[in-house]
Write a protein that holds these residues in place. Structure first.
Motif, mmCIF file in Angstrom:
data_model
loop_
_atom_site.group_PDB
_atom_site.id
_atom_site.type_symbol
_atom_site.label_atom_id
_atom_site.label_comp_id
_atom_site.label_asym_id
_atom_site.label_seq_id
_atom_site.Cartn_x
_atom_site.Cartn_y
_atom_site.Cartn_z
ATOM 1 N N GLU A 1 0.586 -1.311 0.090
ATOM 2 C CA GLU A 1 -0.129 -0.021 -0.149
ATOM 3 C C GLU A 1 0.900 1.329 -0.097
ATOM 4 O OE1 GLU A 1 -3.411 2.115 2.572
ATOM 5 O OE2 GLU A 1 -2.821 0.061 3.029
ATOM 6 N N ASP A 2 2.046 1.307 0.858
ATOM 7 C CA ASP A 2 2.992 2.384 0.817
ATOM 8 C C ASP A 2 3.393 2.507 -0.610
ATOM 9 O OD1 ASP A 2 2.706 2.412 3.663
ATOM 10 O OD2 ASP A 2 4.671 1.292 3.841
ATOM 11 N N ILE A 3 3.988 1.686 -1.268
ATOM 12 C CA ILE A 3 4.657 1.427 -2.682
ATOM 13 C C ILE A 3 3.506 2.300 -3.372
ATOM 14 C CG2 ILE A 3 5.481 0.307 -4.368
ATOM 15 C CD1 ILE A 3 6.736 -1.600 -2.253
ATOM 16 N N GLU A 4 2.227 1.903 -3.577
ATOM 17 C CA GLU A 4 1.151 2.124 -4.384
ATOM 18 C C GLU A 4 0.854 3.411 -4.131
ATOM 19 O OE1 GLU A 4 -3.252 0.652 -5.599
ATOM 20 O OE2 GLU A 4 -2.718 0.343 -3.666
ATOM 21 N N LYS A 5 0.604 4.183 -3.043
ATOM 22 C CA LYS A 5 0.295 5.677 -2.886
ATOM 23 C C LYS A 5 1.654 6.345 -3.330
ATOM 24 C CE LYS A 5 -2.895 4.742 1.084
ATOM 25 N NZ LYS A 5 -3.021 4.976 2.593
ATOM 26 N N ALA A 6 2.761 5.875 -2.679
ATOM 27 C CA ALA A 6 3.954 6.846 -3.117
ATOM 28 C C ALA A 6 4.007 6.886 -4.802
ATOM 29 C CB ALA A 6 5.365 6.211 -2.589
ATOM 30 N N SER A 7 3.798 5.598 -5.392
ATOM 31 C CA SER A 7 3.882 5.934 -6.961
ATOM 32 C C SER A 7 2.895 6.791 -7.407
ATOM 33 C CB SER A 7 3.820 4.427 -7.501
ATOM 34 O OG SER A 7 2.401 3.992 -7.300
ATOM 35 N N ASP A 8 1.718 6.889 -6.851
ATOM 36 C CA ASP A 8 0.594 7.881 -7.152
ATOM 37 C C ASP A 8 1.207 9.188 -6.991
ATOM 38 O OD1 ASP A 8 -1.032 6.105 -8.172
ATOM 39 O OD2 ASP A 8 -2.444 5.868 -6.340
ATOM 40 N N PHE A 9 1.981 9.323 -5.804
ATOM 41 C CA PHE A 9 2.335 10.710 -5.299
ATOM 42 C C PHE A 9 3.494 11.257 -6.297
ATOM 43 C CE2 PHE A 9 5.345 13.067 -2.442
ATOM 44 C CZ PHE A 9 4.558 14.023 -2.344
ATOM 45 N N PHE A 10 4.414 10.314 -6.576
ATOM 46 C CA PHE A 10 5.485 10.627 -7.497
ATOM 47 C C PHE A 10 5.168 10.695 -9.075
ATOM 48 C CE2 PHE A 10 8.033 9.282 -3.714
ATOM 49 C CZ PHE A 10 8.534 10.452 -3.238
ATOM 50 N N HIS A 11 3.990 10.144 -9.221
ATOM 51 C CA HIS A 11 3.666 9.816 -10.678
ATOM 52 C C HIS A 11 4.510 9.146 -11.493
ATOM 53 C CE1 HIS A 11 0.831 12.912 -10.001
ATOM 54 N NE2 HIS A 11 1.677 13.819 -9.446
ATOM 55 N N VAL A 12 4.654 7.830 -10.702
ATOM 56 C CA VAL A 12 5.451 6.902 -11.325
ATOM 57 C C VAL A 12 4.797 5.313 -11.490
ATOM 58 C CG1 VAL A 12 7.871 8.081 -11.243
ATOM 59 C CG2 VAL A 12 6.796 6.182 -9.476
ATOM 60 N N LYS A 13 4.980 4.624 -11.963
ATOM 61 C CA LYS A 13 4.614 3.283 -11.861
ATOM 62 C C LYS A 13 5.137 2.455 -10.655
ATOM 63 C CE LYS A 13 3.671 2.358 -16.638
ATOM 64 N NZ LYS A 13 4.002 1.573 -17.889
ATOM 65 N N PRO A 14 4.413 1.671 -9.900
ATOM 66 C CA PRO A 14 5.080 1.117 -8.773
ATOM 67 C C PRO A 14 6.343 0.434 -8.751
ATOM 68 C CG PRO A 14 2.445 0.750 -8.989
ATOM 69 C CD PRO A 14 3.095 1.483 -10.186
ATOM 70 N N GLU A 15 6.460 -0.115 -9.987
ATOM 71 C CA GLU A 15 7.833 -0.842 -10.365
ATOM 72 C C GLU A 15 8.836 -0.049 -10.358
ATOM 73 O OE1 GLU A 15 5.167 -1.110 -14.460
ATOM 74 O OE2 GLU A 15 4.642 -1.415 -12.049
ATOM 75 N N ALA A 16 8.719 1.250 -10.607
ATOM 76 C CA ALA A 16 9.945 1.949 -10.514
ATOM 77 C C ALA A 16 10.469 2.203 -9.221
ATOM 78 C CB ALA A 16 9.465 3.624 -11.150
ATOM 79 N N LEU A 17 9.776 2.064 -8.073
ATOM 80 C CA LEU A 17 10.083 2.127 -6.896
ATOM 81 C C LEU A 17 10.826 0.804 -6.311
ATOM 82 C CD1 LEU A 17 7.199 4.401 -5.385
ATOM 83 C CD2 LEU A 17 9.363 4.908 -6.011
ATOM 84 N N VAL A 18 10.467 -0.390 -7.128
ATOM 85 C CA VAL A 18 10.926 -1.573 -6.539
ATOM 86 C C VAL A 18 11.907 -2.219 -7.381
ATOM 87 C CG1 VAL A 18 8.842 -2.292 -5.180
ATOM 88 C CG2 VAL A 18 9.105 -2.844 -7.549
ATOM 89 N N ALA A 19 12.421 -1.638 -8.478
ATOM 90 C CA ALA A 19 13.210 -2.067 -9.244
ATOM 91 C C ALA A 19 14.741 -1.708 -9.039
ATOM 92 C CB ALA A 19 13.132 -1.306 -10.940
ATOM 93 N N GLY A 20 15.413 -2.752 -9.040
ATOM 94 C CA GLY A 20 16.787 -2.699 -8.610
ATOM 95 C C GLY A 20 17.947 -2.353 -9.524
ATOM 96 N N HIS A 21 19.023 -1.461 -9.332
ATOM 97 C CA HIS A 21 19.947 -1.235 -10.070
ATOM 98 C C HIS A 21 20.547 -2.711 -11.119
ATOM 99 C CE1 HIS A 21 23.067 1.151 -12.097
ATOM 100 N NE2 HIS A 21 23.944 0.311 -11.517
ATOM 101 N N GLY A 22 20.412 -2.613 -12.045
ATOM 102 C CA GLY A 22 20.734 -3.685 -13.012
ATOM 103 C C GLY A 22 19.668 -4.557 -13.457
ATOM 104 N N SER B 1 14.657 4.576 -13.842
ATOM 105 C CA SER B 1 13.556 4.233 -14.586
ATOM 106 C C SER B 1 12.235 4.696 -13.740
ATOM 107 C CB SER B 1 13.358 2.575 -14.854
ATOM 108 O OG SER B 1 12.145 2.372 -15.408
ATOM 109 N N GLY B 2 11.178 5.717 -14.665
ATOM 110 C CA GLY B 2 10.277 6.068 -14.120
ATOM 111 C C GLY B 2 10.195 7.232 -13.243
ATOM 112 N N LEU B 3 11.488 7.453 -12.735
ATOM 113 C CA LEU B 3 11.720 8.520 -11.701
ATOM 114 C C LEU B 3 11.919 10.003 -12.327
ATOM 115 C CD1 LEU B 3 13.824 6.787 -9.172
ATOM 116 C CD2 LEU B 3 11.280 6.811 -8.787
#
Length: 94
Positions: free
Chosen positions: A65-86, A92-94
């Motif tokens: 839920e945090d990730i979903e709300k943060a992705s809405d707040f930052f206007h990015v897809k949720p996967e942009a907040l969970v994607a690791g470098h590599g 990506s998306g930020l």
């Protein structure tokens, strides 16, 4: 005007970095890029500032839920907040 430079940490082995570490790092990057304070993110997530502080210091885990709300707040897809470098570009998306 002050500018900040962020360099992603180089990770020797992706397996040694937890998803919570990745989300925390990506939240910090997104906050810095958009000049967002912890209190702003706390308001967007509907939690108090101490909760965000605990998440940022890894004492409390990020929820889906945090990730979903943060992705809405930052206007990015949720996967942009969970994607690791590599996995894909770290900005990506930020």
């Amino acid at each position: 005007m002050t500018t900040a430079t962020i360099s992603p940490k180089v990770v020797a082995q992706a397996e040694s970095v937890s998803l919570q570490d990745i989300v925390t790092r990506n939240m910090k990057v997104a906050m810095t890029l958009r000049n967002v304070k912890q209190k702003d993110l706390a308001n967007a997530l509907g939690v108090d500032r101490s909760s965000i502080s605990q998440k940022m210091t890894r004492r409390v885990a990020w929820s889906l839920e945090d990730i979903e709300k943060a992705s809405d707040f930052f206007h990015v897809k949720p996967e942009a907040l969970v994607a690791g470098h590599g996995f894909e570009p770290w900005t990506s998306g930020l």
